[in-house]
Design a protein around this motif. Structure first.
Motif, PDB file in Angstrom:
ATOM      1  N   LEU A  28       0.878  -1.160   0.000  1.00  0.00           N
ATOM      2  CA  LEU A  28       0.000   0.000   0.000  1.00  0.00           C
ATOM      3  C   LEU A  28       0.915   1.208   0.000  1.00  0.00           C
ATOM      4  N   LEU A  29       1.027   1.881  -1.152  1.00  0.00           N
ATOM      5  CA  LEU A  29       2.069   2.879  -1.349  1.00  0.00           C
ATOM      6  C   LEU A  29       1.493   4.236  -1.725  1.00  0.00           C
ATOM      7  N   ASP A  30       2.132   5.299  -1.250  1.00  0.00           N
ATOM      8  CA  ASP A  30       1.626   6.647  -1.507  1.00  0.00           C
ATOM      9  C   ASP A  30       1.990   7.181  -2.887  1.00  0.00           C
ATOM     10  N   GLY A  31       2.705   6.448  -3.683  1.00  0.00           N
ATOM     11  CA  GLY A  31       2.944   6.839  -5.070  1.00  0.00           C
ATOM     12  C   GLY A  31       4.226   7.575  -5.330  1.00  0.00           C
ATOM     13  N   ILE A  39       3.800  -7.240   4.867  1.00  0.00           N
ATOM     14  CA  ILE A  39       2.897  -6.083   4.895  1.00  0.00           C
ATOM     15  C   ILE A  39       3.765  -4.845   4.707  1.00  0.00           C
ATOM     16  N   ASP A  40       3.627  -4.186   3.569  1.00  0.00           N
ATOM     17  CA  ASP A  40       4.474  -3.055   3.191  1.00  0.00           C
ATOM     18  C   ASP A  40       3.580  -1.831   2.994  1.00  0.00           C
ATOM     19  N   ILE A  41       3.684  -0.863   3.911  1.00  0.00           N
ATOM     20  CA  ILE A  41       2.850   0.343   3.854  1.00  0.00           C
ATOM     21  C   ILE A  41       3.766   1.553   3.848  1.00  0.00           C
ATOM     22  N   LEU A  42       3.621   2.404   2.843  1.00  0.00           N
ATOM     23  CA  LEU A  42       4.497   3.559   2.677  1.00  0.00           C
ATOM     24  C   LEU A  42       3.725   4.856   2.861  1.00  0.00           C
ATOM     25  N   CYS A  43       4.046   5.597   3.899  1.00  0.00           N
ATOM     26  CA  CYS A  43       3.589   6.975   4.123  1.00  0.00           C
ATOM     27  C   CYS A  43       2.079   7.141   4.186  1.00  0.00           C
ATOM     28  N   GLN A  72      -1.242   8.332   6.019  1.00  0.00           N
ATOM     29  CA  GLN A  72      -1.491   9.387   6.992  1.00  0.00           C
ATOM     30  C   GLN A  72      -1.967   8.794   8.316  1.00  0.00           C
ATOM     31  N   THR A  73      -2.970   7.906   8.270  1.00  0.00           N
ATOM     32  CA  THR A  73      -3.376   7.155   9.450  1.00  0.00           C
ATOM     33  C   THR A  73      -3.418   5.688   9.077  1.00  0.00           C
ATOM     34  N   CYS A  74      -2.975   4.849  10.010  1.00  0.00           N
ATOM     35  CA  CYS A  74      -2.825   3.434   9.690  1.00  0.00           C
ATOM     36  C   CYS A  74      -2.975   2.608  10.966  1.00  0.00           C
ATOM     37  N   GLU A  75      -3.621   1.464  10.842  1.00  0.00           N
ATOM     38  CA  GLU A  75      -3.683   0.508  11.937  1.00  0.00           C
ATOM     39  C   GLU A  75      -3.395  -0.875  11.382  1.00  0.00           C
ATOM     40  N   VAL A  76      -2.408  -1.538  11.968  1.00  0.00           N
ATOM     41  CA  VAL A  76      -2.042  -2.905  11.619  1.00  0.00           C
ATOM     42  C   VAL A  76      -2.167  -3.711  12.906  1.00  0.00           C
ATOM     43  N   ILE A  91       6.303  -6.853   9.071  1.00  0.00           N
ATOM     44  CA  ILE A  91       5.522  -5.625   8.977  1.00  0.00           C
ATOM     45  C   ILE A  91       6.501  -4.491   8.712  1.00  0.00           C
ATOM     46  N   PHE A  92       6.384  -3.867   7.536  1.00  0.00           N
ATOM     47  CA  PHE A  92       7.337  -2.871   7.071  1.00  0.00           C
ATOM     48  C   PHE A  92       6.548  -1.596   6.783  1.00  0.00           C
ATOM     49  N   VAL A  93       6.541  -0.664   7.739  1.00  0.00           N
ATOM     50  CA  VAL A  93       5.686   0.518   7.655  1.00  0.00           C
ATOM     51  C   VAL A  93       6.529   1.782   7.800  1.00  0.00           C
ATOM     52  N   TYR A  94       6.346   2.723   6.868  1.00  0.00           N
ATOM     53  CA  TYR A  94       6.946   4.060   6.960  1.00  0.00           C
ATOM     54  C   TYR A  94       5.835   5.048   7.261  1.00  0.00           C
TER      55      TYR A  94
END
Length: 182
Positions: free
Chosen positions: A86-89, A127-131, A133-137, A150-153
């Protein structure tokens, strides 16, 4: 958009294994893939087995957003490139666009044998989440992972032309066993 109660299996990868995803967007395939803008996306109660990548959502286009993403209660096993991106582009080597990944929730998924054959450009994280704004894992059970579990920025990249006045990321009650096997 709601994608639920489906089984995905035995997908193919891009034929040219040395091809760069920067030159051709089809190099990074997925069972569920969105490149652009989206709102209220739910991927729930699905089964993904023997696939390259189950979910890839990337915000593409200046001023575009992906918001209210829910990936919940899925079973994901035996993947090549990872489980979900899930990437911010914003991308390396290009001027950063003003894209935003707003609200993301990844809850109660079961992942096993993830990222066994990553691409030359990826690492096979589960689980790769980039930038966002709000996130819950939360509540995810991950086992036998060849990349990070779990790889979250959070926040934003240093050269991004967008503001992140609020960045709230909650990661709790997950179980990660045998990660970084590559």
């Amino acid at each position: 958009l709601q994608i639920s109660n489906l089984s995905f299996g035995f997908t193919n990868t891009w034929w040219d294994l040395d091809a760069s995803p920067f030159a051709n967007k089809d190099v990074d395939p997925a069972c569920i893939r969105l490149l652009g803008h989206g709102d209220d996306i739910r991927v729930t109660h699905n089964r993904f087995e023997h696939v390259n990548l189950p979910v890839r959502l990337v915000v593409v286009g200046d001023g575009k957003t992906i918001d209210r993403v829910r990936i919940t209660d899925n079973v994901i096993r035996y993947t090549d490139h990872g489980a979900m991106q899930l990437l911010d582009g914003s991308s390396w080597g290009q001027e950063y666009p003003t894209t935003q990944l707003l609200d993301v929730k990844v809850l109660r998924n079961k992942l096993q044998y993830i990222g066994m054959r990553p691409t030359s450009w990826g690492q096979g994280h589960a689980i790769d989440i980039l930038c966002a704004q709000t996130c819950e894992v939360a509540g995810n059970v991950l086992n036998k992972l060849y990349g990070a579990g779990i790889f979250v920025y959070g926040g934003k990249r240093s050269a991004a032309r967008t503001d992140r006045p609020l960045s709230r990321i909650l990661i709790h009650h997950n179980q990660v066993t045998d990660s970084l096997l590559n």
